[in-house]
Design an enzyme around this catalytic site. Structure first.
Site, PDB file in Angstrom:
ATOM      1  N   ASN A 185       0.871  -1.180   0.000  1.00  0.00           N
ATOM      2  CA  ASN A 185       0.000   0.000   0.000  1.00  0.00           C
ATOM      3  C   ASN A 185       0.907   1.229   0.000  1.00  0.00           C
ATOM      4  O   ASN A 185       1.517   1.549   1.017  1.00  0.00           O
ATOM      5  CB  ASN A 185      -0.889  -0.042   1.257  1.00  0.00           C
TER       6      ASN A 185
ATOM      7  N   LYS B  39       0.138   4.312  -0.245  1.00  0.00           N
ATOM      8  CA  LYS B  39      -0.450   5.524   0.365  1.00  0.00           C
ATOM      9  C   LYS B  39      -0.207   6.729  -0.565  1.00  0.00           C
ATOM     10  O   LYS B  39      -0.251   6.568  -1.778  1.00  0.00           O
ATOM     11  CB  LYS B  39       0.093   5.735   1.779  1.00  0.00           C
TER      12      LYS B  39
ATOM     13  N   HIS C  90      -9.543   1.409   5.093  1.00  0.00           N
ATOM     14  CA  HIS C  90      -8.215   1.502   5.706  1.00  0.00           C
ATOM     15  C   HIS C  90      -8.302   2.410   6.935  1.00  0.00           C
ATOM     16  O   HIS C  90      -9.073   3.378   6.943  1.00  0.00           O
ATOM     17  CB  HIS C  90      -7.209   2.062   4.693  1.00  0.00           C
TER      18      HIS C  90
ATOM     19  N   GLU D  36      -6.567   4.758   7.957  1.00  0.00           N
ATOM     20  CA  GLU D  36      -6.383   6.195   7.694  1.00  0.00           C
ATOM     21  C   GLU D  36      -7.663   6.798   7.119  1.00  0.00           C
ATOM     22  O   GLU D  36      -7.985   7.961   7.371  1.00  0.00           O
ATOM     23  CB  GLU D  36      -5.172   6.405   6.768  1.00  0.00           C
TER      24      GLU D  36
ATOM     25  N   GLU E   6      -5.432  -4.885  10.532  1.00  0.00           N
ATOM     26  CA  GLU E   6      -4.365  -3.910  10.765  1.00  0.00           C
ATOM     27  C   GLU E   6      -4.647  -3.173  12.068  1.00  0.00           C
ATOM     28  O   GLU E   6      -5.421  -2.207  12.076  1.00  0.00           O
ATOM     29  CB  GLU E   6      -4.311  -2.904   9.612  1.00  0.00           C
TER      30      GLU E   6
ATOM     31  N   GLY F 100       2.536   2.159  10.796  1.00  0.00           N
ATOM     32  CA  GLY F 100       3.529   3.228  10.653  1.00  0.00           C
ATOM     33  C   GLY F 100       4.245   3.565  11.943  1.00  0.00           C
ATOM     34  O   GLY F 100       4.908   4.600  12.034  1.00  0.00           O
TER      35      GLY F 100
ATOM     36  N   SER G 203       3.371  -2.167  10.236  1.00  0.00           N
ATOM     37  CA  SER G 203       4.828  -2.213  10.430  1.00  0.00           C
ATOM     38  C   SER G 203       5.457  -3.550  10.030  1.00  0.00           C
ATOM     39  O   SER G 203       6.421  -3.993  10.655  1.00  0.00           O
ATOM     40  CB  SER G 203       5.201  -1.837  11.866  1.00  0.00           C
TER      41      SER G 203
HETATM   42  P1  PGA Z   1       2.840   0.331   7.608  1.00  0.00           P
HETATM   43  O1  PGA Z   1       1.364   0.542   6.965  1.00  0.00           O
HETATM   44  O2  PGA Z   1       3.358  -0.976   7.030  1.00  0.00           O
HETATM   45  O3  PGA Z   1       3.635   1.514   7.155  1.00  0.00           O
HETATM   46  O4  PGA Z   1       2.654   0.232   9.075  1.00  0.00           O
HETATM   47  C1  PGA Z   1       0.494  -0.542   6.759  1.00  0.00           C
HETATM   48  C2  PGA Z   1      -0.813  -0.028   6.175  1.00  0.00           C
HETATM   49  O5  PGA Z   1      -1.251   1.053   6.565  1.00  0.00           O
HETATM   50  O6  PGA Z   1      -1.414  -0.696   5.308  1.00  0.00           O
END
Ligand code: PGA
Length: 254
Positions: free
Chosen positions: A12, A14, A99, A101, A171, A177, A216
């Site tokens: 992903n 982003k 997601h 976010e 997640e 992140g 992560s």
């Molecule tokens: P990250 O993000 O691997 O940077 O923690 C995962 C995601 O948001 O899909």
């Protein structure tokens, strides 16, 4: 290899990588990951880079694409939004939906998420429904209840016959992140909980729904997470931006 079959490696991106950076990524990535049919590799580039990504992966049918978000309507006066059918025509086969976010930064609700899953399915896309609890919810002992609510908003809308089109990504919000990951045991326990909910809705067809872990994930921890029970793949944010790191993650599941 796990009984449910091919592990899924999803990147992903982003809000990273414009079209020229997308081209550069694939030029570096292809030689690092020779084609193989024992895994599924997916990328979710920003929508403006999707058509470029589709051109890039044309010689690599083992690599598939998706969009990071869709609107629930097929068209209309929704400035800034993208319909699932448009994404499909531009080269997407998958769509991230819900997601964290989207949920936490843009206020997306469970009912909206459900509408988006329906729209994605209607346009022939495979929705990847993202679920997960915040740290506060986990500390309050509400991790499973939160995930259950997120699933309950969506699963009744999907006929068991179409279950094979759905993917789930667990997640935990506190792991995205942050450099913190769920332990393989915690991931396995939540994945088993999700599997039980899927089985309640889809009976034996629940087995066709891959459950990915995200938060992560990197080349160091991917192997042990993928070895955990019920972890059918990984959804990778930050570590998917670097071709070498992501190729190492894909190799971790081999
Ligand atoms: P990250 O993000 O691997 O940077 O923690 C995962 C995601 O948001 O899909």
């Amino acid at each position: 290899m796990k009984p449910r079959g091919k592990p899924v490696f999803a990147g992903n991106w982003k809000m990273h990588k414009c079209p020229s950076q997308t081209r550069a990524f694939f030029a570096s990535f292809f030689p690092l990951l020779p084609p193989a049919d024992d895994r599924t590799v997916l990328f979710f580039p920003p929508a403006v880079s999707l058509a470029t990504a589709a051109q890039c992966v044309e010689p690599r049918p083992d690599i598939r694409l998706g969009v990071q978000n869709v609107h629930w309507k097929a068209s209309g006066a929704f400035t800034g939004e993208i319909a699932a059918g448009m994404a499909a025509e531009a080269g997407a086969e998958f769509a991230l939906v819900g997601h964290s976010e989207r949920r936490h930064l843009f206020g997306e609700t469970n009912p909206q998420t459900a509408d988006k899953v329906t729209a994605a399915m209607g346009a022939g896309l495979h929705p990847v429904l993202c679920v997960g609890e915040t740290l506060q919810e986990r500390r309050a002992g509400r991790a499973e209840a939160t995930v259950e609510e997120q699933l309950r908003a969506v699963l009744p809308r999907i006929h068991a016959e179409h279950a094979g089109r759905l993917l789930i990504a667990y997640e935990p919000v506190w792991a995205i992140g942050t450099g913190e990951t769920a332990s393989p045991a915690d991931a396995a326990s939540m994945h088993a909980f999700i599997r039980a909910k899927l089985t309640r809705h889809f009976v034996e067809r629940a087995e066709t729904v891959p459950i990915l872990y995200g938060g992560s994930v990197n080349a160091e921890n991917a192997g042990e997470l993928l070895a955990a029970r019920e972890v059918d793949g990984v959804l990778v944010g930050g570590a998917s931006l670097d071709p070498e790191e992501f190729a190492r993650i894909c190799a971790a599941g081999a």
